[in-house]
Scaffold this active site. Structure first.
Site, mmCIF file in Angstrom:
data_model
loop_
_atom_site.group_PDB
_atom_site.id
_atom_site.type_symbol
_atom_site.label_atom_id
_atom_site.label_comp_id
_atom_site.label_asym_id
_atom_site.label_seq_id
_atom_site.Cartn_x
_atom_site.Cartn_y
_atom_site.Cartn_z
ATOM 1 C CB ILE A 14 1.317 4.349 16.836
ATOM 2 C CG1 ILE A 14 1.407 4.989 18.174
ATOM 3 C CG2 ILE A 14 0.598 5.444 15.690
ATOM 4 C CD1 ILE A 14 2.493 6.167 18.029
ATOM 5 C CG ASP A 46 -2.033 13.197 9.926
ATOM 6 O OD1 ASP A 46 -2.942 12.963 10.828
ATOM 7 O OD2 ASP A 46 -1.480 14.359 9.320
HETATM 8 P P1 ADP Z 1 6.512 12.936 9.117
HETATM 9 O O1 ADP Z 1 5.290 13.842 8.212
HETATM 10 O O2 ADP Z 1 6.494 13.612 10.191
HETATM 11 O O3 ADP Z 1 7.645 12.596 8.424
HETATM 12 P P2 ADP Z 1 5.424 10.308 8.679
HETATM 13 O O4 ADP Z 1 4.022 9.791 8.873
HETATM 14 O O5 ADP Z 1 5.556 10.224 7.236
HETATM 15 O O6 ADP Z 1 5.404 11.785 9.446
HETATM 16 O O7 ADP Z 1 6.595 9.426 9.249
HETATM 17 C C1 ADP Z 1 6.816 9.356 10.618
HETATM 18 C C2 ADP Z 1 7.144 8.132 11.149
HETATM 19 O O8 ADP Z 1 6.116 7.340 11.533
HETATM 20 C C3 ADP Z 1 7.982 7.235 10.040
HETATM 21 O O9 ADP Z 1 9.104 6.682 10.764
HETATM 22 C C4 ADP Z 1 6.944 6.198 9.614
HETATM 23 O O10 ADP Z 1 7.757 5.127 9.150
HETATM 24 C C5 ADP Z 1 6.079 6.212 10.807
HETATM 25 N N1 ADP Z 1 4.800 5.438 10.863
HETATM 26 C C6 ADP Z 1 4.066 5.510 9.693
HETATM 27 N N2 ADP Z 1 2.947 4.745 9.874
HETATM 28 C C7 ADP Z 1 2.726 4.529 11.274
HETATM 29 C C8 ADP Z 1 2.155 3.732 12.037
HETATM 30 N N3 ADP Z 1 0.759 3.197 11.607
HETATM 31 N N4 ADP Z 1 2.604 3.256 13.334
HETATM 32 C C9 ADP Z 1 3.771 3.859 13.660
HETATM 33 N N5 ADP Z 1 4.411 4.620 12.817
HETATM 34 C C10 ADP Z 1 4.169 5.068 11.713
#
Ligand code: ADP
Length: 173
Positions: free
Chosen positions: A15, A38
């Site tokens: 993203i 994040d």
């Molecule tokens: P949460 O704490 O809300 O579960 P996470 O960051 O652990 O948040 O995960 C939320 C989603 O984002 C997961 O499906 C993860 O695979 C995805 N994710 C992690 N890194 C990226 C990225 N760089 N771009 C898009 N999606 C991502």
């Protein structure tokens, strides 16, 4: 629901690389960075993002706050805090739905036309993909049905499982 399906698009990848008007961050309540998407967003945006976040005083679960995007291609980051999955009986579905609605409302207020969401709560927070995907799709389609200032919503799939869950949710009538 009569939303043109091309307004909700699945996209696979990172993203932080997307040149949309706003990307959504699945943040935690401190808004001071974390792991997963994040951490990736803060690394890509640079330290100025953290400095702006420090002034926001955190964010409640289900709510959303906006910052600039700094070194990201996207000019804005909308930070929302998804619920931690605790089995589904602790208000998780309503809170996750609120994340999507509040993020989209903030996007409209800032003139955002193209926005990208990660799968909020589907990483460390443990929300089951199918349930999360159907809530995401339902809330986004409801919102778009009444709001034509948002042109395109991208659902960013970081894994094949998440992509399949979204594809299924989008197929449902
Ligand atoms: P949460 O704490 O809300 O579960 P996470 O960051 O652990 O948040 O995960 C939320 C989603 O984002 C997961 O499906 C993860 O695979 C995805 N994710 C992690 N890194 C990226 C990225 N760089 N771009 C898009 N999606 C991502």
């Amino acid at each position: 629901m009569t939303v043109d399906s091309s307004r909700v698009r699945l996209i696979t990848g990172d993203i932080t690389q997307l040149a949309v008007d706003a990307i959504v961050n699945a943040a935690n309540r401190s808004l001071l960075g974390g792991g997963g998407v994040d951490g990736a967003i803060h690394r890509a945006a640079g330290p100025a993002l953290l400095a702006e976040c420090r002034d926001l005083g955190g964010c409640e679960t289900g709510e959303a706050k906006i910052t600039r995007g700094y070194r990201l291609p996207a000019p804005y980051v909308i930070h929302t805090v998804g619920p931690i999955w605790q089995g589904g009986g602790m208000g998780e579905p309503a809170l996750l739905a609120a994340c999507y609605r509040n993020s989209l409302q903030l996007a409209v207020a800032y003139g955002v036309r193209a926005i990208a969401f990660p799968a909020i709560s589907c990483g460390v927070y443990g929300y089951p993909f199918e349930e999360a995907a159907s809530i995401a799709v339902r809330e986004i389609e409801r919102f778009l049905a009444d709001e034509d200032r948002i042109a395109t919503v991208y659902l960013v799939c970081f894994s094949e499982d998440v992509r399949q869950a979204y594809a299924q949710a989008l197929e449902k009538p």
